[in-house]
Design a protein around this motif. Structure first.
Motif, PDB file in Angstrom:
ATOM      1  N   ASN A   1       1.363-129.696  21.168  1.00 65.60           N
ATOM      2  CA  ASN A   1       0.905-131.150  21.496  1.00 65.60           C
ATOM      3  C   ASN A   1       2.109-131.650  21.785  1.00 65.60           C
ATOM      4  O   ASN A   1       2.459-132.866  20.949  1.00 65.60           O
TER       5      ASN A   1
ATOM      6  N   ASN B   1      -5.179-131.249  26.995  1.00 61.58           N
ATOM      7  CA  ASN B   1      -5.293-132.114  25.837  1.00 61.58           C
ATOM      8  C   ASN B   1      -5.177-133.575  26.215  1.00 61.58           C
ATOM      9  O   ASN B   1      -5.192-134.313  25.032  1.00 61.58           O
ATOM     10  N   ARG B   2      -5.252-133.986  27.263  1.00 58.76           N
ATOM     11  CA  ARG B   2      -5.255-135.638  27.502  1.00 58.76           C
ATOM     12  C   ARG B   2      -6.637-135.712  28.448  1.00 58.76           C
ATOM     13  O   ARG B   2      -6.459-136.646  29.159  1.00 58.76           O
TER      14      ARG B   2
ATOM     15  N   GLU C   1     -12.685-141.923  27.635  1.00 62.28           N
ATOM     16  CA  GLU C   1     -12.674-141.854  26.042  1.00 62.28           C
ATOM     17  C   GLU C   1     -13.978-142.219  25.729  1.00 62.28           C
ATOM     18  O   GLU C   1     -14.469-141.899  24.961  1.00 62.28           O
TER      19      GLU C   1
ATOM     20  N   VAL D   1     -10.406-135.039  21.918  1.00 68.46           N
ATOM     21  CA  VAL D   1      -9.951-135.955  20.606  1.00 68.46           C
ATOM     22  C   VAL D   1     -11.135-135.665  19.697  1.00 68.46           C
ATOM     23  O   VAL D   1     -11.096-135.110  18.570  1.00 68.46           O
ATOM     24  N   THR D   2     -12.395-136.168  20.355  1.00 64.29           N
ATOM     25  CA  THR D   2     -13.626-135.754  19.520  1.00 64.29           C
ATOM     26  C   THR D   2     -14.179-134.304  19.300  1.00 64.29           C
ATOM     27  O   THR D   2     -14.950-133.993  18.395  1.00 64.29           O
TER      28      THR D   2
ATOM     29  N   ARG E   1      -8.210-139.405  29.295  1.00 66.97           N
ATOM     30  CA  ARG E   1      -7.306-140.483  29.130  1.00 66.97           C
ATOM     31  C   ARG E   1      -6.161-140.373  30.184  1.00 66.97           C
ATOM     32  O   ARG E   1      -6.075-139.521  31.259  1.00 66.97           O
TER      33      ARG E   1
END
Length: 576
Positions: free
Chosen positions: A514, A460-461, A328, A279-280, A464
């Protein structure tokens, strides 16, 4: 380990594969009984060879004092090697075990195009799958562990359903110097640096350094373990050095750009498993030292490669930390029972030690912490995870959930043990309120009692909550007979078995864009048929575990370590 120890008329052996033929040291066929040891391959029933001598490659121009020193040091080394012939090596350091069969190294291969493809490669796959591994350039002259080999990256480029293959050494400073000298001269961190002979090898190394015969100022690492694509650069890594930048050419070939210090920002080694937050886009990393405090440091890089200040993490003893995890908001730091005690070498032992008096613990630290006092340490007795697959926050229970494979005996990768190795997929729940941890095995069916090691979740996760993990079935250890798709919520497991005499390595999961479904993607596996002595790349649908395509590779691919996939769209923006 070796970076900390080593950053404080020469003749040589032939490079492989020519030299191993001259010396009568050949790959072992796999039709053998197994033995109870870390590597279950019967060793060659031959004495250790001694290196032959050939003309050195681009030999150094030495003055009279350097020539005299070289002669004396070489004589001392020959005497050491002669003395070692009468001392049996443990299986964890015996090259006849550690690099037997399909662990045996291969030469470089230029790009081979238009490979045979059985089945159909999905249209969405467009880029290069790269996988790292240990591939010693020279015959070992003494002890050798699988992890000691020079880094070699294997690349399969896929475009419009067509595939090409190439493999290249990562040209580390260590490899370049040894190639010039025509022989191995840098001590091997695991295979050689144990006992009195390890001390002697360090003395020989420092003597060569003092007389200017070798240079250790630009690193001593092998870059053979991890790969990550970050900030438009591909990095090859091992925890004994800075990362090395590689470039993938338009044809699918590989070039070594050089040792990369992030424009002067990185001054110390970085472990082989940095974590890229999906994400970041920040890259999180650790660096450990086995000689002097601080034994452990944490830092991160912004998406454009700007390094944060280093945060010193207080540890009582230098500790083996091969991997860690992120969530996260937090970093999960394992402080476990495999430690470094260099003083053990004085007593003829290995410096990599299982410390039974130490209690394993996990540190939970905010990603943007500025002081070590912000770390919450929670004991997790008898926990040793060489790899952590993922971690996430559970707000409803005020817990951090960590997924990893717990090994026992903890040091069996490094030291010969009588017990058979076990690697149990486990869930560790850390209560941030009570500061207590619980651990349980995840697999629910007794028939699924297999070693699960080396693998991943959907990248991609990462950090999380994830439902699926794709992990190698390391049975019979250390060979990989297939991989498992594990439901982390239910403990159920589906197996994909290669069959026959086929074995592989890390199952790499490539997400299909995604997509909403976590398991929507494909598994890449390098597979070797030990009976036919042929290698291939299998591409498997991760949803139903059906084989989509098999790429027949033009040469043997040894069993290796970790990989990644670089999209064609990313290759366009590569930096040098």
């Amino acid at each position: 380990m070796v970076s900390s120890l080593l950053t404080m008329s020469m003749s040589g052996t032939k490079t492989w594969p020519q030299a191993h033929i001259d010396l009568g040291f050949r790959p072992i066929k796999t039709h053998q009984k197994t033995i109870k040891c870390t590597v279950q391959i019967e060793p060659l029933n031959r004495p250790l060879f001694t290196p032959t001598t050939t003309t050195a490659h681009n030999p150094l121009r030495l003055n009279i004092f350097q020539k005299a020193a070289a002669i004396a040091i070489d004589a001392a080394e020959r005497a050491l090697i002669s003395r070692e012939q009468d001392t049996p090596l443990p299986k964890t350091a015996d090259p006849r075990v550690q690099i037997a069969g399909n662990y045996f190294p291969v030469p470089e291969s230029p790009v081979r195009r238009y490979l045979t493809v059985e089945g159909t490669i999905p249209d969405c796959i467009d880029g290069v799958y790269v996988r790292n591994g240990a591939n010693p350039m020279f015959e070992p002259i003494a002890g050798h562990h699988l992890f000691d080999g020079d880094g070699m990256v294997h690349a399969v480029k896929i475009t419009n359903g067509s595939a090409s293959y190439a493999c290249r050494f990562t040209k580390t400073e260590r490899l370049v110097q040894e190639k010039r000298l025509g022989r191995p001269v840098f001590p091997k961190a695991i295979g050689e640096l144990h006992g009195h002979s390890g001390i002697a090898r360090l003395m020989l190394f420092y003597a060569r350094k003092i007389f200017g015969l070798i240079d250790n100022q630009n690193g001593v690492g092998v870059a053979n373990a991890g790969l990550v694509y970050f900030n438009n650069r591909l990095f090859a890594m091992s925890e004994d050095d800075l990362p090395y930048q590689l470039k993938i050419t338009q044809t699918g070939d590989l070039q070594t750009v050089g040792r990369y210090d992030f424009n002067g920002q990185l001054k110390s080694a970085m472990i082989a498993h940095p974590k890229l937050d999906p994400v970041t886009k920040e890259l999180h990393a650790l660096s450990y030292d086995v000689v002097s405090k601080p034994y452990l440091k944490y830092f991160r890089f912004s998406p454009d490669g700007v390094k944060s200040p280093e945060l010193e993490i207080p540890l009582e003893t230098p500790t083996m930390i091969h991997d860690f995890a992120i969530t996260e908001n937090f970093v999960v730091i394992p402080d476990q029972q495999v430690v470094f005690k260099l003083g053990e070498m004085i007593f003829g032992k290995s410096p990599v030690v299982f410390d039974g008096d130490k209690v394993s613990r996990l540190g939970i630290m905010p990603k943007h912490a500025t002081d070590a006092s912000e770390i919450i340490w929670v004991n997790s007795p008898e926990t040793f995870c060489f790899h952590l697959w993922n971690a996430w926050e559970s707000p409803e229970t005020e817990e951090i959930v960590v997924i990893g494979s717990c090994m026992s005996p903890a040091d069996s990768i490094f030291n010969e043990r009588d017990e058979s190795l076990r690697s149990v997929l486990s869930e560790i729940r850390i209560n941030l309120k009570t500061r207590e941890a619980t651990r349980r095995a995840l697999l629910v069916n007794e028939e699924d009692d297999v070693n699960l090691e080396i693998g991943m979740v959907n990248r991609n996760r990462l950090g999380r909550k994830t439902r699926f993990a794709f992990l190698a079935i390391a049975d019979p250890w250390p060979k990989v007979s297939g991989f498992a798709k594990v439901d982390l919520f239910t403990g159920e497991m589906e197996k994909y078995v290669y069959g026959g005499e086929k074995y592989g390595g890390e199952p790499f999961f490539l997400p299909n864009g995604n997509g909403e479904n976590e398991d929507d993607g494909y598994i890449f596996c390098h597979v070797h048929d030990e009976e036919k002595e042929k290698s291939e790349l299998q591409i498997i649908n991760a949803v139903n575990l059906k084989l989509e395509a098999t790429v027949k590779l033009p040469s043997r691919v040894p069993y290796g370590f970790h990989g990644t996939f670089v999209e064609s769209s990313e290759l366009v923006n590569q930096l040098e």
